[in-house]
Design an enzyme around this catalytic site. Structure first.
Site, short mmCIF file in Angstrom:
data_model
loop_
_atom_site.label_atom_id
_atom_site.label_comp_id
_atom_site.label_asym_id
_atom_site.label_seq_id
_atom_site.Cartn_x
_atom_site.Cartn_y
_atom_site.Cartn_z
CG ASN A 1 -21.91 -24.28 13.28
OD1 ASN A 1 -21.76 -23.14 12.64
ND2 ASN A 1 -21.93 -24.56 14.38
CB THR B 1 -32.77 -1.81 -13.94
OG1 THR B 1 -33.58 -3.00 -13.73
CG2 THR B 1 -32.27 -1.34 -12.58
CE LYS C 1 -29.04 -1.38 -15.43
NZ LYS C 1 -28.69 -2.04 -14.18
CE LYS D 1 -25.45 -1.70 -11.76
NZ LYS D 1 -25.06 -2.94 -11.02
CE LYS E 1 -34.36 -4.56 -9.75
NZ LYS E 1 -33.21 -3.51 -9.94
CG ASP F 1 -29.05 -1.53 -10.17
OD1 ASP F 1 -28.30 -2.00 -9.61
OD2 ASP F 1 -29.15 -1.46 -11.42
CG HIS G 1 -32.11 -7.11 -6.95
ND1 HIS G 1 -31.09 -7.84 -6.83
CD2 HIS G 1 -32.22 -7.07 -8.21
CE1 HIS G 1 -30.15 -7.87 -7.94
NE2 HIS G 1 -30.90 -7.15 -8.74
NE ARG G 2 -31.62 -13.90 -9.27
CZ ARG G 2 -31.51 -15.26 -10.12
NH1 ARG G 2 -31.89 -16.39 -9.67
NH2 ARG G 2 -30.99 -14.85 -11.59
CG HIS H 1 -34.66 -9.62 -9.91
ND1 HIS H 1 -34.07 -8.81 -11.08
CD2 HIS H 1 -35.26 -8.55 -9.26
CE1 HIS H 1 -34.71 -7.71 -10.98
NE2 HIS H 1 -35.20 -7.30 -9.76
CB SER I 1 -34.10 -8.37 -14.54
OG SER I 1 -33.09 -7.28 -14.78
#
Length: 466
Positions: free
Chosen positions: A113, A163, A165, A167, A191, A193, A284-285, A317, A369
């Site tokens: 809070n 990664t 693609k 994706k 990877k 995505d 992954h972030r 990442h 990446s």
């Protein structure tokens, strides 16, 4: 009676400049921007109060406990150089305020809070010092850097990823084919995505099966161990675990999770499962920039990185410094060390506010990446060193001859950089020359060099140290 009702200033209880921090305290460094007219001591004390035992008025039940034992304390305040009316407030929290082994509970208190508090214009958590007593209640990364190298039998160089693609939109069979081409060409990993979960055009089970087939075929052809980060992130924890179990049954080496959108509770459960079942966990972030990109409000990524090391993940990442996504060099190297090393000294020039001892908790491999290609390879090898994963999505799949030649180009460039470094050459100064020399005997690399010779992402970082 000793109880006196009414509102009293936070600083009378929660601002304690004479306090000496304990080894068991969790220490936090907040960047506080008070509303006009609010003194920094009051603002810092308000942060300490609202993120620990305080509320807006004195309550009768305060008398039933020992506030001195449980309250957070603002013990030091310093102005931020170059900013008017902005301060770094240091707060110490007694360990007993937090549930053991729960990143979720730690964040609910420290960044709960208090971030909506009216007396503050903005608030940012810059860093946390996690005491060893608290670290020891966490499992941490399922395996860590050394065990991962041993599982994969790959030493002395960064690992290469890609990664897949586009994706979204490929069928499972075509997706598996793209995976196979990349791995056969010389990458270590491909990877999913972060937003590939289980959509109408490609359900998760089909993807898992075709990717497993692709990696076993590539493994047989190249004689190297291969991996594909199968994204187990799902709408419920139960579904996530179901996907992890299926991945284990297929015998693949690594799975993946989006830890911020998936949540710390889910992530910690998954990390425990991965250690118990010999799976590596790639993190992954996605969503991090919502929290960490603004300089004066939110939470710095180094805090999210520390939290991930506690919750558990083998890769995360961590920006590229040179690609298309945000990341200042000194700051990035600061939290890369926090992820990998066992002991990190306080170093304000790299944004590290506290000395942190991880007491042998396994390390996490940083993943670079986002908008990188073969010309970046020398810089990436120099910046991140051997214990890293370098991921080229477009930088592999965008090769004019296709995925496998794209993978070959990256592998040749990497091996050339590692060889040059081991011979004592200066990658920063001679990087372009090293890549050019290597491209003479690799037509795939020469073609890649030609395509990306003009591409740059030159924008100043938003979140800098000064």
């Amino acid at each position: 009676v000793g109880f006196k009702a009414g509102v009293k200033e936070y600083k009378l209880t929660y601002y304690t400049p004479e306090y000496e921090t304990k080894d068991t305290d969790i220490l936090a460094a907040f960047r506080v921007t008070p509303q006009p007219g609010v003194p920094p001591e009051e603002a810092g004390a308000a942060v300490a109060a609202e993120s620990s035992t305080g509320t807006w008025t004195t309550v009768w039940t305060d008398g039933l406990t020992s506030l001195d034992r449980y309250k957070g304390r603002c013990y030091h305040i310093e102005p931020v150089p170059g900013e008017t009316d902005q301060y770094i407030c240091y707060v110490a929290y007694p360990l007993d305020l937090f549930e053991e082994g729960s990143v979720t509970n730690m964040f609910t208190s420290i960044v709960g809070n208090v971030f909506g508090f009216k007396a503050l214009r903005a608030l940012r958590l810059e860093d946390l010092r996690i005491p060893t007593a608290y670290i020891k209640t966490f499992q941490g990364p399922p395996h860590g850097i050394q065990v991962e190298r041993d599982k994969l039998n790959k030493y002395g160089r960064p690992l290469l990823g890609c990664t897949i693609k586009p994706k979204l939109g490929l069928s499972a069979k075509n997706y598996g084919r793209a995976v196979y081409e990349c791995l056969r060409g010389g990458l270590d990993f491909t990877k999913d995505d972060e937003n590939v979960n289980s959509q109408p055009f490609m359900r998760w089970r089909d993807r898992f099966l075709f990717c497993a087939e692709a990696l076993y075929k590539a493994q047989a052809e190249t004689g190297e161990i291969k991996g594909h980060y199968l994204n187990a992130t799902a709408g419920t924890c139960e579904e996530m675990m179901k996907r992890a179990v299926f991945a284990r049954e297929l015998g693949v080496p690594i799975i993946m999770h989006d830890y911020l959108t998936g949540g710390f509770t889910a992530n910690t459960s998954l990390a425990h499962y991965c250690r118990d079942n010999g799976l590596l966990l790639h993190i992954h972030r996605a969503m991090h920039a919502v929290i960490d990109r603004q300089k004066n409000h939110g939470m710095h990524f180094r805090v999210l990185a520390k939290a991930l090391r506690m919750s558990g993940g083998d890769h995360i990442h961590a920006g590229t410094v040179v690609g298309k996504l945000e990341g200042d060099r000194d700051i990035t190297l600061g939290f890369v060390d926090l992820l990998r090393d066992d002991f990190i000294e306080k170093d304000r020039s790299r944004g590290i506010y506290f000395t942190q001892d991880w007491v042998s908790l396994p390390g996490v491999i940083p993943v670079a990446s986002g908008g990188i290609h073969v010309w970046h390879m020398p810089a990436l090898t120099e910046i991140f060193g051997d214990d890293s994963v370098l991921q080229f999505g477009g930088g592999t799949l965008g090769h004019p001859w296709g995925n496998a030649p794209g993978a070959v180009a990256n592998r040749v460039a990497l091996e050339a950089c590692v060889k040059a470094r081991n011979e004592g050459r200066d990658l920063a100064a001679e990087g372009n020359a090293i890549i050019r020399e290597a491209s003479k005997w690799s037509p795939e690399l020469a073609a890649a060099c030609e395509v990306w010779k003009e591409i740059k992402f030159e924008f100043k970082a938003v979140d800098t140290l000064d």
